[in-house]
Design an enzyme around this catalytic site. Structure first.
Site, PDB file in Angstrom:
ATOM      1  N   ASN A  77       0.873  -0.764   0.282  1.00 10.87           N
ATOM      2  CA  ASN A  77       0.348  -0.386  -0.032  1.00 10.87           C
ATOM      3  C   ASN A  77       0.236   1.297   0.102  1.00 10.87           C
ATOM      4  OD1 ASN A  77       0.131   1.478   2.817  1.00 10.87           O
ATOM      5  ND2 ASN A  77       0.333  -1.193   3.394  1.00 10.87           N
ATOM      6  N   SER A 137       7.463   4.832  11.841  1.00 13.09           N
ATOM      7  CA  SER A 137       8.884   4.232  10.812  1.00 13.09           C
ATOM      8  C   SER A 137       7.943   3.963   9.883  1.00 13.09           C
ATOM      9  CB  SER A 137       8.813   3.136  11.322  1.00 13.09           C
ATOM     10  OG  SER A 137       7.639   2.789  12.342  1.00 13.09           O
ATOM     11  N   CYS A 138       6.566   4.494   9.248  1.00  9.65           N
ATOM     12  CA  CYS A 138       5.767   4.347   7.719  1.00  9.65           C
ATOM     13  C   CYS A 138       7.516   4.828   6.947  1.00  9.65           C
ATOM     14  CB  CYS A 138       5.212   5.647   8.135  1.00  9.65           C
ATOM     15  SG  CYS A 138       3.769   5.248   6.349  1.00  9.65           S
ATOM     16  N   CYS A 348       0.475 -41.839   0.991  1.00  4.02           N
ATOM     17  CA  CYS A 348       1.291 -41.125  -0.403  1.00  4.02           C
ATOM     18  C   CYS A 348       0.209 -40.754  -1.499  1.00  4.02           C
ATOM     19  CB  CYS A 348       2.354 -41.638  -0.858  1.00  4.02           C
ATOM     20  SG  CYS A 348       3.146 -41.013  -1.581  1.00  4.02           S
ATOM     21  N   CYS A 351       2.794 -38.469  -5.752  1.00  2.00           N
ATOM     22  CA  CYS A 351       2.490 -37.690  -7.130  1.00  2.00           C
ATOM     23  C   CYS A 351       4.272 -37.053  -7.350  1.00  2.00           C
ATOM     24  CB  CYS A 351       2.225 -35.942  -6.145  1.00  2.00           C
ATOM     25  SG  CYS A 351       3.122 -35.299  -4.835  1.00  2.00           S
ATOM     26  N   CYS A 381      20.386 -39.422   2.046  1.00  3.50           N
ATOM     27  CA  CYS A 381      19.787 -38.876   3.036  1.00  3.50           C
ATOM     28  C   CYS A 381      20.245 -38.143   3.783  1.00  3.50           C
ATOM     29  CB  CYS A 381      18.306 -38.752   3.423  1.00  3.50           C
ATOM     30  SG  CYS A 381      17.348 -37.869   4.077  1.00  3.50           S
ATOM     31  N   CYS A 384      17.213 -32.721   5.109  1.00  9.97           N
ATOM     32  CA  CYS A 384      17.353 -31.194   5.351  1.00  9.97           C
ATOM     33  C   CYS A 384      15.465 -30.421   5.128  1.00  9.97           C
ATOM     34  CB  CYS A 384      18.069 -30.980   3.668  1.00  9.97           C
ATOM     35  SG  CYS A 384      17.467 -31.015   2.559  1.00  9.97           S
ATOM     36  N   CYS A 391       5.495 -31.386  -0.230  1.00  6.38           N
ATOM     37  CA  CYS A 391       4.732 -32.672  -0.012  1.00  6.38           C
ATOM     38  C   CYS A 391       2.880 -31.376   0.000  1.00  6.38           C
ATOM     39  CB  CYS A 391       4.870 -33.197   0.973  1.00  6.38           C
ATOM     40  SG  CYS A 391       3.549 -35.161   0.623  1.00  6.38           S
TER      41      CYS A 391
END
Length: 404
Positions: A77, A137-138, A348, A351, A381, A384, A391
């Site tokens: 804005n 601070s605007c 699962c 996908c 693996c 991480c 997912c």
């Protein structure tokens, strides 16, 4: 509503609950604030005002959404402070206080000199405001005489200027608490917070909207929102700024003893709880109200109250800052623990998004079998967490400790 006590003290003032309407178009008239109070908001910050000597000229349109729609991620804005100067607003304070004696009316003010700040605070106190929010601070304003906005300086970007202006506001107040609203566009927000505390500020509101440019119209080449073919920097609000707000509130809570009013991306009770656990005492809401209306305070209050009941918290004050001891520097985090991804094959949907993400953005630790089921290579693996975030099925992928 649950019987849990949502009442809280902020800067020595008692609020019925922690939810406050932030300074915004939603608080630019007494009738709108009244509807907010009727809905259950404990307080309202009247849209930032100034003396008559401050020329305010708003151009339209002033808003542009990031991924606009029901689940809009954020909004830019280019609004300014209220076009209603302080003498026009002052009668609204008594009107609101008479009708809503249990709700808190907060004046947000912005001045350009010591005399301005003295007059703004004096008038606010005499009119019966419960608190004053010093707006320094605007992104669209908040300058000071002798400081060139072209150099990029807002008052709250400089600890020395912040301390000076806070001192000006505080020194004229007889009893009314003065707290200061600051933004994240700084190198060290803790230093700004300490400057406010040194100057006698009763509290801090964080964060004001970050300065941003949302995007560009690819046809006209105008930054958005476009005003007759031209755009401007503005304040960015909404869901997307919540992580920034939480970091700033936590940093401030670790630096000062004065209370914090948290604001930025609060849409539901979980957002509210996050701010409280990281050190906020009250919570201000702006963009969510503009999207969904004043009635969202019911869900905010009910959700927070039910969580408190489930976890046996009697008072809101008991949970403020509880997560801060768990916030550590990176080198203090537990090292040497092996974690890996675990896939629930029964939920699962096949996908393949986790496979692609791990192959091209992770550690090539997920295979994809012919039956469209992912298989995690425990040796490759590292846990991480990328696959779990990609997912689309909740709780299908989790990160677990692994013992070879």
């Amino acid at each position: 509503m649950s019987a849990n006590n949502l009442g809280v003290d902020f800067c020595g003032v008692r609020f019925l609950n922690p939810f406050i309407l932030a300074a915004a178009p939603s608080t630019d008239s007494r009738d709108m604030i009244a509807r907010g109070f009727e809905a259950g908001w404990a307080g309202a910050v009247i849209k930032t005002t100034s003396l008559e000597s401050e020329e305010v000229s708003i151009v339209y349109p002033i808003m542009e959404g990031l991924e606009p729609g029901k689940d809009m991620l954020g909004m830019l804005n280019i609004d300014l402070l209220s076009e209603r100067h302080i003498h026009e607003i002052l009668p609204d304070i008594a009107w609101l206080k008479q009708r809503f004696p249990d709700q808190r009316v907060i004046m947000s003010v912005m001045g350009n000199s010591r005399d301005d700040w003295h007059e703004l605070v004096r008038l606010s106190e005499e009119a019966g405001a419960d608190l004053v929010e010093a707006s320094i601070s605007c992104p669209q304003g908040a300058t000071l005489e002798g400081v060139d906005k072209a150099d990029g300086w807002m008052i709250s970007q400089d600890a020395r200027l912040t301390e000076i202006v806070t001192g000006w506001a505080v020194e004229v107040a007889r009893q009314i608490p003065i707290y200061v609203k600051i933004g994240p566009n700084v190198t060290d927000i803790a230093a700004i917070a300490r400057a406010i505390e040194r100057a006698g500020g009763a509290g801090i509101c964080a964060i004001d909207s970050p300065e941003a440019i949302l995007g560009v119209n690819p046809v006209s080449l105008s930054p958005l929102p476009s005003v007759q073919g031209y755009g401007s920097r503005g304040g960015f609000t909404g869901r997307a700024i919540k992580p920034i707000g939480l970091r700033c509130v936590a940093d401030i809570a670790g630096a000062v003893r004065i209370p914090i009013s948290g604001v930025g991306g609060i849409y539901d009770w979980r957002d509210a709880l996050d701010y409280l656990l990281l050190g906020a005492t009250t919570l201000q809401v702006c963009t969510a109200v503009m999207q969904y209306g004043f009635a969202i305070v019911d869900d905010l209050s009910d959700g927070l109250s039910r969580w408190m009941e489930r976890n046996r918290f009697v008072s809101l004050a008991d949970l403020i800052g509880l997560s801060l001891p768990y916030l550590k520097e990176h080198d203090e985090l537990p090292h040497g623990v092996k974690v890996i991804s675990a896939v629930k094959r029964d939920v699962c949907i096949g996908c393949g998004l986790c496979y692609v993400a791990c192959r091209d953005g992770g550690h090539v630790a997920i295979g994809f079998e012919s039956d469209r089921q992912p298989v995690v290579d425990a040796d490759a693996c590292v846990g991480c967490g990328l696959c779990a975030q990609i997912c689309p099925v909740p709780e299908c992928i989790s990160i677990v400790n692994h013992s070879p």
